[in-house]
Design an enzyme around this catalytic site. Structure first.
Site, PDB file in Angstrom:
ATOM      1  N   GLU B  52       0.803  -1.223   0.000  1.00 44.88           N
ATOM      2  CA  GLU B  52       0.000   0.000   0.000  1.00 44.88           C
ATOM      3  C   GLU B  52       0.840   1.279   0.000  1.00 44.88           C
ATOM      4  O   GLU B  52       0.422   2.310  -0.531  1.00 44.88           O
ATOM      5  CB  GLU B  52      -0.954   0.023   1.202  1.00 44.88           C
ATOM      6  CG  GLU B  52      -2.086  -0.995   1.102  1.00 44.88           C
ATOM      7  CD  GLU B  52      -1.735  -2.353   1.692  1.00 44.88           C
ATOM      8  OE1 GLU B  52      -0.547  -2.595   1.999  1.00 44.88           O
ATOM      9  OE2 GLU B  52      -2.652  -3.178   1.868  1.00 44.88           O
ATOM     10  N   GLN B 115      -8.746  -6.151  11.935  1.00 46.41           N
ATOM     11  CA  GLN B 115      -8.260  -5.136  10.990  1.00 46.41           C
ATOM     12  C   GLN B 115      -8.918  -3.776  11.220  1.00 46.41           C
ATOM     13  O   GLN B 115      -9.180  -3.043  10.270  1.00 46.41           O
ATOM     14  CB  GLN B 115      -8.436  -5.602   9.542  1.00 46.41           C
ATOM     15  CG  GLN B 115      -7.505  -6.779   9.199  1.00 46.41           C
ATOM     16  CD  GLN B 115      -7.376  -7.053   7.713  1.00 46.41           C
ATOM     17  OE1 GLN B 115      -8.295  -6.805   6.949  1.00 46.41           O
ATOM     18  NE2 GLN B 115      -6.214  -7.577   7.314  1.00 46.41           N
ATOM     19  N   LYS B 164     -17.532  -0.476   6.143  1.00 43.33           N
ATOM     20  CA  LYS B 164     -18.002  -1.463   5.160  1.00 43.33           C
ATOM     21  C   LYS B 164     -19.520  -1.418   4.964  1.00 43.33           C
ATOM     22  O   LYS B 164     -20.017  -1.584   3.855  1.00 43.33           O
ATOM     23  CB  LYS B 164     -17.558  -2.869   5.589  1.00 43.33           C
ATOM     24  CG  LYS B 164     -17.788  -3.907   4.496  1.00 43.33           C
ATOM     25  CD  LYS B 164     -17.141  -5.244   4.813  1.00 43.33           C
ATOM     26  CE  LYS B 164     -17.313  -6.192   3.630  1.00 43.33           C
ATOM     27  NZ  LYS B 164     -16.729  -7.520   3.908  1.00 43.33           N
TER      28      LYS B 164
END
Lengths: 164, 589
Positions: B52, B115, B164
């Site tokens: 990333e 996460q 999400k």
């Protein structure tokens, strides 16, 4: 080094205050007192920060505050005549002959006793910060059990207004 | 009636509506709804990176080469934290990138979910602004606002953290992309104050020893042509910061080179002796000024910057001008033209001639060629590699760099003709920036020659992207100045720590980079003989390897230092000129 009071109008959004506080930590500026609450316009919060620093440092703080996207306006209240007040609660042990002395000192400072027990008074006092300091000096230090100060709030005198 | 879209679809559609060409990213759990929406469209091309951090540098390189914002997509937790170094790099160099990070569902925020990272909190000190999406209906306006903030005023990175559940394909809301955005709390200045500009014009006309000191702001605002017009009108010397190279043509006779810690002798001497410093789009970085109290004792300072907080931060400005560099330069040119028509005696031609006389003496005495001793022992000097690169590319390449000695040699010896050609991490000094930045540039300019000047230390920080280069067929030329050590660290240890090379060498454990390049499917060369250098450079940039990534591993003198080098705590005229002399030993002239 001068003590300054900055009034900040801020978008009343989650996380906005953390950017203001984070800025002070990141840039090694000092926050002495901090108050924050929504204004008459619920989309805006007003933050009052007292800090210390040279003129140059205060200018930098002001510029960096203005750089934050959620900051709408910044005013250094010391630029013109203004009023500052702070509120304080003091819990004081008050027994025997000292009990009357605490009451007298409280009257002299135009404080109010807002809670009473057999052994303690809780005093509420409002004024400029140095008046609150003076009260604490006037009271026997050993008798002071707890001090809660609100931090400074301030407003300009006269027609001057801080608005979006 | 507006179209009903899920949050994920809105996000991708908003990027399309912003005209984003590329999305540099890496998938993961919290971002998977978004990845599914990407799969179902063709307009925005997703580039799959290998780490990333590299995605953010690619977006950054893309932004620096084009002026358009680069866009990144990462997942939550480690995906987000890996992006931080790239975000901080963009923040320090004021480049517009948008970083979209997946986040755990709103209901799980704060529960130490798998996460989960507080991305808004972690990134806060290194972003221009950030957003946490609360509801999918907010997405179009938030994306519009993010692009607006990233690209206007002093540009910078903006993070959009997307839980999400707000991208759930089962939840739709009406999509309408705002045409424009206006924020009551964000109104960046563009035009400079007219009175201040007239004052600056007067100061420039009256100056006897002016220096134009231009920085990254001129490059970012595409102010190069206006700067050149100004310099020609006044006949004044121009110096560029590390970030400002190319803002003024590197081969122009009025260019005195880069200034600062490793700036040229003539640039630093001219600054120190100037009676007027015209600073534009530069921020008086500590790597420029040396000790602020000893900075340019005789100079009045005009400071033009789009960020008011940069003005008088380090060095107090006598004439501050807040505004976009290109706009202010154009207006200043107009004022100067009118003033000079009224008073043909200004600026003072005699004073200008005398000033250039002194500058030419400085240049002749200790100009860059003096810093480069002739190579007699069969070892390639790093400076010669940059000169060979300059020759082989006709000075017309995009050059990215990593951080260290090779970066300074590239900045000193490659003469950039225009802005946006020199792409390096100046503010944060991020090793590992060079290769992914070059990839972003190559995506932005598929036909251009893109060279990455690196060192073996920096290169190993992001070399996994060689795999991405193969996947997308990026014909980057990597020129590695391999000195078998962390060269700049070693230089400081040589000069300031009695030659105790604490953890700056690893010569017994370096990989064979030629083989590494070949293992990744590319072409590799190893050069260690000065006689082979030019031929290898011509071969690498020649037609035969036009479509291949070539890694040129050049073994250079491991003991070479970068000079000039500022003497710590001194003024701008205090410099080490080579291993045995410094400017304090001779006359200052």
């Amino acid at each position: 080094m001068k003590r300054r009071t900055l009034a900040v109008l801020l978008e009343n959004e989650a996380g906005a205050l953390s950017r203001v506080i984070g800025l002070f930590a990141q840039r090694n500026y000092n926050i002495e007192t901090l108050t924050v609450a929504p204004t008459e316009d619920a989309t805006l919060s007003r933050v009052t920060i007292t800090t210390e620093g040279s003129d140059k440092k205060i200018e930098q703080i002001t510029k960096h505050l203005n750089r934050l996207i959620e900051v709408v306006r910044v005013l250094d209240l010391h630029e013109s005549a203004h009023i500052e007040r702070e509120m304080m609660f003091v819990k004081i042990r008050a027994e025997g002959p000292a009990r009357a002395e605490v009451k007298r000192t409280c009257d002299i400072f135009r404080g109010q006793i807002v809670d009473v027990t057999a052994s303690a008074y809780t005093v509420q006092l409002t004024g400029a910060s140095d008046k609150l300091d003076a009260f604490l000096r006037a009271i026997d230090q050993a008798a002071v059990v707890e001090v809660v100060r609100s931090g400074v709030s301030g407003i300009s005198r006269g027609e001057k207004v801080l608005s979006a | 009636m507006s179209e009903m879209l899920s949050g994920a679809e809105m996000l991708v559609r908003a990027l399309q509506d912003e005209g984003a060409e590329y999305l540099f990213g890496y998938p993961g759990g919290a971002a998977l709804h978004i990845y599914d929406a990407i799969f179902k469209q063709q307009k925005v091309e997703h580039i799959l990176v290998r780490h990333e951090q590299a995605a953010t540098h690619m977006a950054d390189g893309y932004a620096r080469a084009t002026g358009k914002p680069g866009v990144v997509l990462v997942t939550s937790g480690p995906g987000a934290t890996n992006a931080i170094t790239g975000i901080a790099t963009a923040y320090m160099d004021s480049t517009p990138i948008i970083v979209i990070s997946g986040q755990v569902p709103k209901a799980q925020i704060g529960t130490d979910a798998f996460q989960e990272t507080d991305m808004v909190g972690v990134s806060r000190p290194v972003v221009k602004h950030s957003f946490l999406i609360k509801d999918c209906a907010e997405i179009p306006r938030t994306v519009k606002t993010a692009f607006h903030i990233a690209t206007t005023g002093r540009p910078g990175p903006v993070v959009i953290d997307v839980p999400k559940d707000t991208t759930d394909p089962a939840v739709a809301a009406p999509y309408e992309y705002p045409r424009s955005i206006s924020l009551r709390s964000y109104k960046p200045a563009t035009r400079g104050n007219g009175r201040q500009i007239r004052k600056a014009a007067q100061a420039l006309l009256e100056a006897k020893r002016p220096v134009i000191y231009s920085g990254g702001g001129v490059v970012q605002s595409d102010g190069g042509p206006a700067l050149k017009a100004l310099a020609q009108r006044l006949g004044a010397p121009v110096t560029n910061t590390l970030m400002g190279l190319g803002g003024f043509p590197g081969d122009d006779p009025q260019f005195v080179g880069m200034l600062g810690m490793h700036g040229t002798y003539e640039a630093n001497m001219a600054m120190h002796h100037a009676d007027l410093i015209f600073a534009v789009g530069a921020r008086f970085d500590d790597r420029v000024t040396n000790h602020p109290a000893k900075f340019c004792p005789d100079a009045r300072i005009v400071h033009v910057d789009v960020d008011p907080a940069s003005i008088s931060k380090i060095i107090p400005a006598h004439i501050p001008i807040v505004g976009d560099a290109a706009n202010v330069l154009q207006e200043l040119n107009a004022v100067l033209e009118a003033e000079m028509a009224k008073n043909p005696a200004l600026p003072d031609a005699e004073a200008c001639k005398a000033w250039w006389g002194r500058i030419d003496e400085w240049r002749a005495a200790h100009g860059l060629h003096h810093a480069m001793p002739p190579s007699t022992n069969g070892v390639i000097l790093p400076q010669q590699v940059i000169q060979s690169l300059y020759r082989a590319t006709d000075g017309d390449a995009y050059v990215t760099s990593d951080v260290g000695q090779h970066q300074m040699f590239a900045a000193q010896y490659y003469k950039f003709p225009v802005g946006r050609r020199w792409i390096n991490s100046g503010g944060l000094g991020t090793m590992g920036f060079g290769l992914p930045a070059a990839m972003g540039v190559q995506f932005a300019c598929p036909k251009a020659t893109v060279a990455c000047v690196t060192g073996e230390g920096s290169f190993m920080m992001n070399m996994q992207e060689l795999s991405t280069c193969l996947q997308y067929g990026l014909p980057i030329k990597v020129v590695c100045l391999n000195n078998q050590a962390l060269g700049m660290v070693k230089q400081w240890q040589d000069m300031q720590y009695g030659g105790r090379l604490s953890h700056s060498t690893y010569s017994d454990s370096l990989p064979d980079f030629k083989t590494v390049a070949e293992a990744f499917g590319h072409v590799g060369f190893r050069i260690d003989n000065p006689a082979d250098l030019d031929a290898a450079m011509d071969e690498s940039f020649g037609p035969r390897l036009k479509n291949r990534l070539v890694f040129v591993d050049v073994w250079v003198d491991p003991d070479e230092h970068v000079y000039p080098m500022a003497i710590k705590g001194g003024s701008m005229r205090d410099m080490y000129l080579n291993k045995i002399t410094n400017s304090q030993q001779g006359d200052y002239m």
